[in-house]
Write an enzyme that holds these catalytic residues in place. Structure first.
Site, PDB file in Angstrom:
ATOM      1  N   ARG A   1       0.976  -1.195   0.085  1.00  0.00           N
ATOM      2  CA  ARG A   1       0.113   0.072  -0.355  1.00  0.00           C
ATOM      3  C   ARG A   1       0.156   0.975   0.100  1.00  0.00           C
ATOM      4  NH1 ARG A   1      -2.925   1.758  -2.714  1.00  0.00           N
ATOM      5  NH2 ARG A   1      -3.946  -0.025  -2.736  1.00  0.00           N
TER       6      ARG A   1
ATOM      7  N   LYS B   1       1.521  24.742  -3.717  1.00  0.00           N
ATOM      8  CA  LYS B   1      -0.003  23.822  -3.503  1.00  0.00           C
ATOM      9  C   LYS B   1      -0.029  22.689  -3.307  1.00  0.00           C
ATOM     10  CE  LYS B   1      -2.761  28.566  -5.182  1.00  0.00           C
ATOM     11  NZ  LYS B   1      -3.740  28.587  -5.300  1.00  0.00           N
TER      12      LYS B   1
ATOM     13  N   LYS C   1       3.419  39.843  -3.705  1.00  0.00           N
ATOM     14  CA  LYS C   1       1.744  39.040  -4.172  1.00  0.00           C
ATOM     15  C   LYS C   1       0.994  40.093  -3.644  1.00  0.00           C
ATOM     16  CE  LYS C   1       0.142  34.912  -3.345  1.00  0.00           C
ATOM     17  NZ  LYS C   1       0.309  34.571  -5.377  1.00  0.00           N
TER      18      LYS C   1
ATOM     19  N   GLU D   1       3.154  39.967  -8.535  1.00  0.00           N
ATOM     20  CA  GLU D   1       1.765  40.038  -8.880  1.00  0.00           C
ATOM     21  C   GLU D   1       0.792  41.274  -9.604  1.00  0.00           C
ATOM     22  OE1 GLU D   1      -0.977  36.292  -6.934  1.00  0.00           O
ATOM     23  OE2 GLU D   1      -2.100  38.240  -6.695  1.00  0.00           O
TER      24      GLU D   1
ATOM     25  N   ASP E   1      -2.370  37.739 -13.518  1.00  0.00           N
ATOM     26  CA  ASP E   1      -3.418  37.481 -12.334  1.00  0.00           C
ATOM     27  C   ASP E   1      -4.949  36.847 -12.710  1.00  0.00           C
ATOM     28  OD1 ASP E   1      -3.832  34.675  -9.972  1.00  0.00           O
ATOM     29  OD2 ASP E   1      -3.954  36.443  -8.641  1.00  0.00           O
TER      30      ASP E   1
END
Length: 292
Positions: free
Chosen positions: A113, A148, A180, A210, A231
């Site tokens: 597994r 992410k 950002k 960004e 963005d």
């Protein structure tokens, strides 16, 4: 290091660090075995009993993560023989054999597994990445991943993106600057954020910012950095932005990029398209261990 040529002429020469593989496999096996070990397998199979089988894809895709799968079995017994039939970054057909395996039955069943979890997850990322790469073929745009990722698995998931034909964005907060929206707000504006970063970061550190409007972009163009992240812009606005930039910075598009929209985004002329779902939403490639 000799590069392995893959179908379509693409070379793949990435190698996972053995220390990272060993650490991840050790943690996964400890989670599965706990303090009592494999109660089922140890009850059914004698210590010296041997078995053999094949790792088989239930659907078509691109393979990634074989080093982790092999390490999961070999951590349980040095007598395991793991023979690769399809290498990382190569396509596999439904019912295709990825590897054959032989050794103590207890090691094969106990490690099954953990091996399949790693192999299926990373192959799923490589497979989805390959679909995005195919969707933008001929445009000049490249597909890149994001941060992410699953905590603790970033190095493997970004490796799988490369196996699928994509590129990696920064690995962490430490290897590049990305200003950002919240940074801009807190700093008091685009120019202030750029100035603060330039005063702090070393000359070898790449800087990206960004923007989500053309007005913000014009502020950046007055003091260009290395790259600009455009963005959540529609393709027409992206094309306008690319035209204004005129090659002075690397251009990256991001924000809700799907397989149904990525081609239009690429045709706007951007250099890179970052896709978070490559790592946070890729479906697992179904792979099973079939005993002979």
């Amino acid at each position: 290091m000799t590069k392995r040529k893959q179908p379509g002429g693409r070379a793949f020469d990435r190698v996972l660090p053995p220390w990272a593989v060993g650490k991840a496999v050790e943690a996964a096996l400890a989670e599965d075995l706990g303090i009592a070990g494999d109660l089922t397998t140890d009850a059914i199979f004698a210590p010296g009993q041997r078995a053999s089988g094949r790792l088989v894809a239930r659907g078509e895709g691109i393979v990634a993560g074989l080093a982790l799968a092999e390490a999961a079995f070999r951590a349980l017994s040095g007598e395991v023989a793991f023979r690769v039939r399809t290498r990382d970054a190569c396509p596999v057909a439904a019912r295709g054999v990825i590897a054959s395996i032989e050794g103590p039955a207890r090691a094969l069943l106990t490690g099954e597994r953990v091996a399949l979890n790693f192999l299926g997850h990373l192959s799923g990322i490589a497979t989805l990445t390959g679909r995005y790469v195919e969707a933008v073929a001929g445009t000049g745009a490249r597909i890149v991943c994001t941060r992410k990722t699953t905590p603790g698995l970033r190095i493997f998931e970004k490796y799988a993106v490369r196996a699928g034909g994509g590129l990696n964005h920064r690995f962490g907060l430490y290897d590049a600057v990305l200003i950002k929206d919240n940074h801009i707000r807190a700093a008091g504006g685009v120019r202030a954020a750029i100035a603060a970063v330039r005063a702090h970061a070393g000359h070898m550190v790449k800087v990206e910012i960004e923007v989500d409007t053309l007005d913000q972009l014009d502020e950046v163009l007055a003091d260009p950095v290395d790259a600009v992240l455009l963005d959540n812009m529609a393709p027409a606005m992206l094309a306008e932005a690319v035209g204004r930039i005129g090659g002075r910075m690397t251009t990256e598009a991001s924000g809700g990029v799907g397989l149904d929209t990525v081609r239009a985004i690429a045709e706007a002329g951007v250099d890179l398209i970052s896709v978070g779902r490559l790592t946070h939403s890729a479906p697992t490639l179904d792979i099973g261990l079939d005993f002979d």
